[in-house]
Every structure is written in C-alpha cells, then in structure tokens.
Design a protein around this motif. Structure first.
Motif, PDB file in Angstrom:
ATOM      1  N   GLY A  61       0.824  -1.202   0.000  1.00 62.09           N
ATOM      2  CA  GLY A  61       0.000   0.000   0.000  1.00 62.09           C
ATOM      3  C   GLY A  61       0.859   1.253   0.000  1.00 62.09           C
ATOM      4  N   THR A  62       0.212   2.400   0.127  1.00 60.62           N
ATOM      5  CA  THR A  62       0.890   3.692  -0.001  1.00 60.62           C
ATOM      6  C   THR A  62       0.743   4.509   1.278  1.00 60.62           C
ATOM      7  N   LEU A  63       1.840   5.048   1.739  1.00 54.38           N
ATOM      8  CA  LEU A  63       1.835   5.919   2.910  1.00 54.38           C
ATOM      9  C   LEU A  63       1.274   7.275   2.504  1.00 54.38           C
ATOM     10  N   ASN A  64       0.246   7.749   3.223  1.00 55.80           N
ATOM     11  CA  ASN A  64      -0.356   9.027   2.847  1.00 55.80           C
ATOM     12  C   ASN A  64       0.496  10.209   3.324  1.00 55.80           C
ATOM     13  N   ASP A  65       0.124  11.399   2.910  1.00 52.59           N
ATOM     14  CA  ASP A  65       0.926  12.589   3.226  1.00 52.59           C
ATOM     15  C   ASP A  65       1.025  12.832   4.721  1.00 52.59           C
ATOM     16  N   ASN A  66      -0.041  12.533   5.449  1.00 48.06           N
ATOM     17  CA  ASN A  66      -0.028  12.751   6.898  1.00 48.06           C
ATOM     18  C   ASN A  66       0.630  11.608   7.670  1.00 48.06           C
ATOM     19  N   LYS A  67       0.933  10.540   6.963  1.00 44.42           N
ATOM     20  CA  LYS A  67       1.563   9.352   7.554  1.00 44.42           C
ATOM     21  C   LYS A  67       0.767   8.821   8.751  1.00 44.42           C
ATOM     22  N   ASP A  68      -0.552   8.825   8.585  1.00 42.08           N
ATOM     23  CA  ASP A  68      -1.425   8.366   9.654  1.00 42.08           C
ATOM     24  C   ASP A  68      -2.326   7.208   9.228  1.00 42.08           C
ATOM     25  N   ASN A  69      -1.968   6.548   8.127  1.00 41.64           N
ATOM     26  CA  ASN A  69      -2.770   5.420   7.646  1.00 41.64           C
ATOM     27  C   ASN A  69      -2.003   4.102   7.780  1.00 41.64           C
ATOM     28  N   VAL A  70      -1.198   3.988   8.826  1.00 38.19           N
ATOM     29  CA  VAL A  70      -0.256   2.869   8.957  1.00 38.19           C
ATOM     30  C   VAL A  70      -0.822   1.764   9.842  1.00 38.19           C
ATOM     31  N   ILE A  71      -0.771   0.542   9.329  1.00 32.74           N
ATOM     32  CA  ILE A  71      -1.086  -0.649  10.121  1.00 32.74           C
ATOM     33  C   ILE A  71       0.178  -1.502  10.200  1.00 32.74           C
ATOM     34  N   LEU A 174       0.331   4.880  14.893  1.00 36.79           N
ATOM     35  CA  LEU A 174      -0.196   3.757  14.134  1.00 36.79           C
ATOM     36  C   LEU A 174      -1.718   3.752  14.157  1.00 36.79           C
ATOM     37  N   HIS A 175      -2.312   3.562  12.982  1.00 32.67           N
ATOM     38  CA  HIS A 175      -3.758   3.357  12.919  1.00 32.67           C
ATOM     39  C   HIS A 175      -4.130   2.081  13.652  1.00 32.67           C
ATOM     40  N   ALA A 176      -3.260   1.063  13.538  1.00 30.82           N
ATOM     41  CA  ALA A 176      -3.518  -0.197  14.232  1.00 30.82           C
ATOM     42  C   ALA A 176      -2.248  -1.037  14.284  1.00 30.82           C
ATOM     43  N   VAL A 177      -2.189  -1.895  15.308  1.00 31.89           N
ATOM     44  CA  VAL A 177      -1.201  -2.971  15.365  1.00 31.89           C
ATOM     45  C   VAL A 177      -1.975  -4.271  15.395  1.00 31.89           C
ATOM     46  N   VAL A 178      -1.624  -5.188  14.490  1.00 31.40           N
ATOM     47  CA  VAL A 178      -2.353  -6.448  14.356  1.00 31.40           C
ATOM     48  C   VAL A 178      -1.336  -7.584  14.282  1.00 31.40           C
ATOM     49  N   GLY A 179      -1.509  -8.615  15.102  1.00 33.70           N
ATOM     50  CA  GLY A 179      -0.556  -9.712  15.032  1.00 33.70           C
ATOM     51  C   GLY A 179      -1.087 -10.996  15.625  1.00 33.70           C
ATOM     52  N   PRO A 180      -0.629 -12.152  15.086  1.00 36.74           N
ATOM     53  CA  PRO A 180      -1.019 -13.451  15.613  1.00 36.74           C
ATOM     54  C   PRO A 180       0.062 -14.059  16.504  1.00 36.74           C
ATOM     55  N   PRO A 195       0.943   3.885  24.474  1.00 38.33           N
ATOM     56  CA  PRO A 195      -0.496   4.053  24.242  1.00 38.33           C
ATOM     57  C   PRO A 195      -0.836   5.268  23.385  1.00 38.33           C
ATOM     58  N   ASP A 196      -0.001   6.297  23.414  1.00 37.45           N
ATOM     59  CA  ASP A 196      -0.277   7.493  22.619  1.00 37.45           C
ATOM     60  C   ASP A 196       0.052   7.290  21.148  1.00 37.45           C
ATOM     61  N   LYS A 197       0.665   6.176  20.804  1.00 38.79           N
ATOM     62  CA  LYS A 197       1.071   5.918  19.426  1.00 38.79           C
ATOM     63  C   LYS A 197       0.226   4.859  18.731  1.00 38.79           C
ATOM     64  N   VAL A 198      -0.727   4.277  19.450  1.00 38.80           N
ATOM     65  CA  VAL A 198      -1.516   3.165  18.913  1.00 38.80           C
ATOM     66  C   VAL A 198      -2.997   3.504  19.008  1.00 38.80           C
ATOM     67  N   ALA A 199      -3.690   3.459  17.867  1.00 41.62           N
ATOM     68  CA  ALA A 199      -5.120   3.796  17.852  1.00 41.62           C
ATOM     69  C   ALA A 199      -6.019   2.576  17.961  1.00 41.62           C
ATOM     70  N   ARG A 200      -5.540   1.402  17.552  1.00 38.03           N
ATOM     71  CA  ARG A 200      -6.334   0.167  17.614  1.00 38.03           C
ATOM     72  C   ARG A 200      -5.379  -1.010  17.768  1.00 38.03           C
ATOM     73  N   VAL A 201      -5.880  -2.079  18.391  1.00 32.47           N
ATOM     74  CA  VAL A 201      -5.075  -3.284  18.591  1.00 32.47           C
ATOM     75  C   VAL A 201      -5.922  -4.507  18.260  1.00 32.47           C
ATOM     76  N   VAL A 202      -5.326  -5.453  17.526  1.00 30.71           N
ATOM     77  CA  VAL A 202      -5.971  -6.741  17.288  1.00 30.71           C
ATOM     78  C   VAL A 202      -5.003  -7.836  17.716  1.00 30.71           C
ATOM     79  N   SER A 203      -5.419  -8.594  18.730  1.00 32.12           N
ATOM     80  CA  SER A 203      -4.628  -9.713  19.250  1.00 32.12           C
ATOM     81  C   SER A 203      -5.257 -11.010  18.749  1.00 32.12           C
ATOM     82  N   VAL A 204      -4.572 -11.676  17.815  1.00 35.11           N
ATOM     83  CA  VAL A 204      -5.076 -12.911  17.223  1.00 35.11           C
ATOM     84  C   VAL A 204      -4.333 -14.096  17.853  1.00 35.11           C
TER      85      VAL A 204
END
Length: 399
Positions: A61-71, A174-180, A195-204
């Motif tokens: 994918g592509t990093l946007n100008d604000n660099k806030d679309n990162v997973i 980060l928009h999200a951190v996701v990991g199994p 916590p101030d750097k992570v907007a969502r978390v998925v723990s698989v």
C-alpha cells in the motif's frame, strides 16, 4: 486446506494464501520488495547493548501525506515480515496473511499502508529473504557468530526495533497494530508501552502474558536442541548444526500448534493404522504419521537456526504486556480499542489466556471486544484460517 498448507512445506505456525478456501480474492498486491534497516548501539530491555542491528522489513500500500494510515503487522514465532504478496511471479505462495492483506481485503491496501518487520533472532536465519540480527550473526568483538554470547532479547526489544524502523520513515502513530501468536504479544506490548502511538489493537490467537503453564510448555521446545550432542552449548558451526534437535523441536511445535482433528484427518490420508507392520516388527521404524511429521520438520529446519529458536522461546516466556510486575498493571495503560481473537480449538495459547486479558480490560471499562475463531486447525486457525473473520476485522479497523 491440507494440501495448500503442506505442499508449501508449512509447518510451525505458518500460513497459506487461502487460494483453496472458496473465498474470492478481491485483489492482488504488486511484487514485494524487502528492505533493510540498520541501527547501531541498540539498547535492549535488559540493559545490554548490541553494537549493530539489522532488520528486514516490507510494506504494502501507499503511505499518505499525513503518515497516519499505517497498520503494523507483527509476526508469529516462526514467521517473518513476509505477511502478504510475492517477491517474484514464480513464488509458490504469497505471504502468510495474503488472504486478508491487499486491495479491497480486510486490511485494505487501497486505504492503509501496511508494514511488517523481521524480529530479532528471527527463526528463519538462513532464508535468503530474511534480514535479521541474532545468535547466528557475527559478533564484531570476536569475528565469530555470537552463539550464546548474544544477549537475551524480549518482546519489548522487537517492539522498540519496529518503532525505530517506523520513525526512520517519519511514522510516529499507528492506525492499528495487528498480530497473531507471538505477534499478538508484540501488539499488546505496543498498546501498553506506547499508548499514545496506537489507535487500535488486534490480538489474534494471543495472550496478555505467559503464565506458568505456558512458560513450562515453551521450555519443551528448547529441550531437544540442548540434548543434541552437536549443539555444543550453542557454539556449533554453521555447516554442522544440531539439526536433529532442531527437527525434533519443530515437529513438537507443529503438533502443538495444530489439533487432534487435523492430525487424524492427515492420518486418514496416509492410511495410518495403530498396528502398522513396520513399527510392529522394528522398534526403529516409526509410524506413518510420525514419518510424515518428521520429514516436514526436517525440510523446514534447513532455513532455521537452533540458537535462534532458543532465544525466541525465552522472549515468549518473559512476556507480560507492558513488561512490568503484572499483566493488569500493563493493561491499565492500554487506551486503544482492542479486539481479542483466540481460536476455540487452540491447544497452544488456549482461549482462556485471551479471555483473562479481555475480562480485566472489560472490568476496567476499556473499549474491548472478544470473539473466537472456529475450525479444526488449532493454533494455526489464526494464521491459515483468519479469512473467516475478514468482514468483522475490516469493520473494526475502519470504524
């Protein structure tokens, strides 16, 4: 499913493209490039310092100008940063979570910049696509491989290395951190530590800590390597490694990561019988299912390093979210909405482990969700069967 998993030689906590899953593929990624990040004087959680660290990373994918679309995708025990896509058109299989990463998929690369980083002491030390620093790397002080002189590393060290890679790209949130699996440990430590750097978390297929049962369980993975006479207290030559011990470890990990239903199905395909003639007449002749398991573990062992496995075991044993005195203390710091996705048939990181973290966060009034993956793949359900939860995952990430 079975043919896809094992035609590619996938054993310990590995995945598949799900091309045989019956689910239509929304879009394909362009060919993937592996990048290398290098840093010096990397301070570990233990207080020790590595003079130089290299880490491989790749993105989709592509990093946007604000660099806030990162997973950020944090990988599992025997995984690498190759989460999706292919390096060449000739690759037999794409990355392990290709079923959910790509254009229009659950983790939509039309919208998100998705990035993954190889762990320190990455198990696949001899995979040509893996860039990693670990016990097999050359110690600049001696000109020889570190072996057991390599300092103990933790999940926090994996997180801090990822943080450096991200910051080198100008990414600070980060928009999200996701990991199994081991990746879920990293995801939870991100949320508890930054916590101030992570907007969502998925723990698989994950947990908030390694409890006493899990720590003892993991130790069995290390034992065959240490009993191999070629191990030599970790100072073996690359051309004469403790391959028997490593193969036995990988076979054990594989069985524990799967499920009796899976093994019994595979036994049926092999025409396994309890009273096979070979084992009946020769104590050295294994059953068909044992030969099948050991053969595939041996194939995987060729790209892996025995000492690296020991260091990853220790990193998982030492894990508690936030790396403080208790799991609850670490989870108190988590502010990001969190989704726990254990697998109901998991016999490795059993659902009770994710449920404990979920219940604590729920009781503390935090935004948290819990659901279970179903199927007969055991722990591997969170890698090879993750597409079953694709629509819900997409909703969680895009809300």
């Amino acid at each position: 499913m079975l043919k896809t998993l094992f035609a590619a030689g996938l054993l310990t906590l590995s995945g598949t493209s799900q091309s045989d899953s019956g689910q239509a593929r929304t879009g394909e990624l362009p060919l993937v490039t592996k990048h290398t990040y290098t840093t010096t004087d990397f301070t570990l959680f233990s207080g020790n310092t590595l003079p130089e660290v290299k880490a491989g990373w790749e993105s989709y994918g592509t990093l946007n100008d604000n660099k806030d679309n990162v997973i950020l995708i944090t990988h599992y025990f025997s995984g690498t940063s190759h989460a999706a896509g292919k390096y060449t058109e000739q690759d037999a299989e794409p990355g392990y979570w290709d079923a959910i990463i790509g254009p229009g998929k659950a983790i939509d690369t039309n919208r998100f910049f998705v990035i993954s980083v190889d762990s320190l002491a990455n198990l696949s030390a001899y995979d040509p696509h893996v860039v990693t620093t670990g016990p097999a790397s050359i110690n600049p002080a001696t000109g020889k491989p570190y072996g057991l002189d390599f300092p103990v590393v933790t999940i926090r060290d994996f997180v801090n290395l990822q943080k450096q890679v991200l910051e080198s790209l100008g990414i600070h949130r980060l928009h999200a951190v996701v990991g199994p699996s081991m990746g879920s440990m990293q995801a939870m430590d991100w949320a508890a530590t930054y916590p101030d750097k992570v907007a969502r978390v998925v723990s698989v297929i994950g947990t908030g800590q390694s409890d006493a049962w899990t720590t003892a369980y993991l130790e069995h993975w290390a034992t065959p390597i240490k009993l191999d006479k070629k191990w030599q207290n970790g100072h073996y030559a690359k051309n004469d490694p403790p391959i028997d011990g490593l193969t036995a470890s990988l076979a054990l990990i594989t069985q524990q990561a799967l499920n009796p239903d899976f093994f019994n199905t595979q036994g049926h395909e092999l025409n396994y019988q309890a009273l096979e003639q070979g084992p009946l007449h020769d104590i050295n002749t294994p059953h068909s299912i044992v030969s099948w398991l050991n053969q595939r573990a041996g194939e995987r062992a060729r790209l892996m390093d025995a000492n690296h496995l020991l260091y990853l075991v220790r990193a998982c044993q030492l894990f508690v979210a936030g790396h403080g005195d208790t799991m609850s203390k670490g989870l108190d710091n988590v502010s990001a909405p969190t989704l726990f996705l254990p697998a109901s048939s998991d016999l490795l990181l059993m659902p009770y482990m994710a449920r404990q973290a979920y219940q604590y966060m729920q009781g503390a009034g935090k935004p948290v969700q819990y659901d279970e993956l179903t199927g007969t793949l055991g722990h591997l359900e969170g890698v090879a069967g993750i597409q079953q939860y694709g629509p819900q995952l997409k909703t969680f990430l895009e809300q």
